[in-house]
Each structure stands twice: as C-alpha cells, then as structure tokens.
Design a protein around this motif. Structure first.
Motif, PDB file in Angstrom:
ATOM      1  N   SER A   1      40.864 -68.502 -28.862  1.00  0.00           N
ATOM      2  CA  SER A   1      39.954 -67.772 -27.985  1.00  0.00           C
ATOM      3  C   SER A   1      39.221 -66.717 -28.793  1.00  0.00           C
ATOM      4  CB  SER A   1      40.738 -67.089 -26.861  1.00  0.00           C
ATOM      5  OG  SER A   1      41.331 -68.054 -26.029  1.00  0.00           O
TER       6      SER A   1
ATOM      7  N   GLU B   1      35.748 -70.179 -26.453  1.00  0.00           N
ATOM      8  CA  GLU B   1      36.870 -70.964 -26.974  1.00  0.00           C
ATOM      9  C   GLU B   1      36.419 -71.876 -28.108  1.00  0.00           C
ATOM     10  OE1 GLU B   1      39.438 -69.816 -25.341  1.00  0.00           O
ATOM     11  OE2 GLU B   1      38.159 -68.977 -23.780  1.00  0.00           O
TER      12      GLU B   1
ATOM     13  N   LYS C   1      34.564 -67.502 -20.900  1.00  0.00           N
ATOM     14  CA  LYS C   1      35.099 -68.350 -21.965  1.00  0.00           C
ATOM     15  C   LYS C   1      34.355 -68.148 -23.280  1.00  0.00           C
ATOM     16  CE  LYS C   1      36.848 -71.907 -18.917  1.00  0.00           C
ATOM     17  NZ  LYS C   1      36.706 -73.287 -18.474  1.00  0.00           N
TER      18      LYS C   1
ATOM     19  N   SER D   1      36.515 -64.111 -24.659  1.00  0.00           N
ATOM     20  CA  SER D   1      37.339 -64.952 -23.794  1.00  0.00           C
ATOM     21  C   SER D   1      38.252 -64.137 -22.900  1.00  0.00           C
ATOM     22  CB  SER D   1      38.194 -65.892 -24.643  1.00  0.00           C
ATOM     23  OG  SER D   1      39.055 -66.644 -23.816  1.00  0.00           O
TER      24      SER D   1
ATOM     25  N   THR E   1      40.618 -66.072 -21.291  1.00  0.00           N
ATOM     26  CA  THR E   1      41.682 -67.051 -21.071  1.00  0.00           C
ATOM     27  C   THR E   1      42.918 -66.805 -21.924  1.00  0.00           C
ATOM     28  OG1 THR E   1      40.920 -68.632 -22.736  1.00  0.00           O
ATOM     29  CG2 THR E   1      39.945 -68.816 -20.528  1.00  0.00           C
TER      30      THR E   1
END
Length: 150
Positions: A19, A141, A139, A23, A25
């Motif tokens: 990430s 990624e 995001k 990010s 996540t």
C-alpha cells in the motif's frame, strides 16, 4: 509475443502487495500458490489457488482467482472470472510497449467504481512478472506477481 508460448506452461505464482501513502487499506503482505491451466480455443485460463499472508500475521488466508487470457494477433485481452464465466469482468487489453516485444501495457485503465486498475507485464526467462497499480479515493496499491513455469 513470447507470452503466447509461456501462458500454457505456467505452474506457480508468488506476489507481494504494498500500500502506498494514500492508501486506507493497509493491505501489505505476500502470497503464493499453484496454477492449473485450461485451453479453450484462443483463450487460456489460469486457475490460481494459494495462500495470502498479511505482514505481521502467522496464518495465511486461502485465495483463489481465475483469469482468462484471450489471445489476438495484436493484443491479449485479460478478464477476471473468479465469480464464473457468466460474471466475467473484462479488465483490459495488453499491447506491446513500443519496440520491446517482451513488455506489455494496458491500453486503457480498468475502472471499477472510482478505482482505476492498470498493469505492466514483463516477460522473463521462466515466465513473466505482472505489476498491478490500483489508484482511487481510498486506494494506492501495488501488486507485483511473479508467474513461473516451474
């Protein structure tokens, strides 16, 4: 494209997920597994199964994917069939990047809601590397897959 002769011979994969700063996540980890290949006319399906382990965890989680690679004279169309043929998701077309026959890039990014998916594929002596980038509001990624013949 050498990729046409490599795809049917693949047997395993490994990948890392990272990430970026934007990010939300926190999806960092490693995965690995095996590939079963099925040929259907001008299509090659890769049935992937393996384990993904988040950084800092001792136990991995099972993972499965099905990717269909449709071979055309000037491109390879990549689709995701994890939920079956009827629910296949067309991701993008990969074409030769400039004069280097061993590097392919997506023609256009794949949009999934607000997220843009792109890819770059580099043929290697024993397979290929596929780098995914996923950029969106939450995001940032990078997934780097290593597909290998043995």
């Amino acid at each position: 494209m050498r990729l046409r002769s490599i795809l049917p011979k693949l047997s395993r994969f490994a990948f890392s997920a990272r990430s970026g700063q934007a990010s939300e996540t926190g999806w960092n980890g490693q995965g690995e597994g095996t590939i079963e290949v099925a040929r259907e006319g001008c299509s090659i399906k890769l049935f992937e199964s393996g384990i993904f382990t988040l950084d800092g965890q001792n136990r991995g989680v099972p993972m499965r994917n099905v990717y269909r690679w449709d071979i055309h004279a000037d491109r390879i169309a990549l689709s995701h069939e994890r939920r079956g043929v009827a629910d296949a998701v067309s991701l993008f077309d990969l074409v030769i990047d400039g004069s280097d026959d061993d590097t392919l890039v997506n023609v256009e990014a794949h949009q999934c809601a607000a997220d843009a998916y792109s890819a770059r594929l580099a043929v290697q002596p024993e397979g290929f590397d596929l780098e995914w980038r996923i950029i969106g509001p939450r995001k940032d990624e990078r997934l780097l897959y290593h597909y290998r013949i043995r």
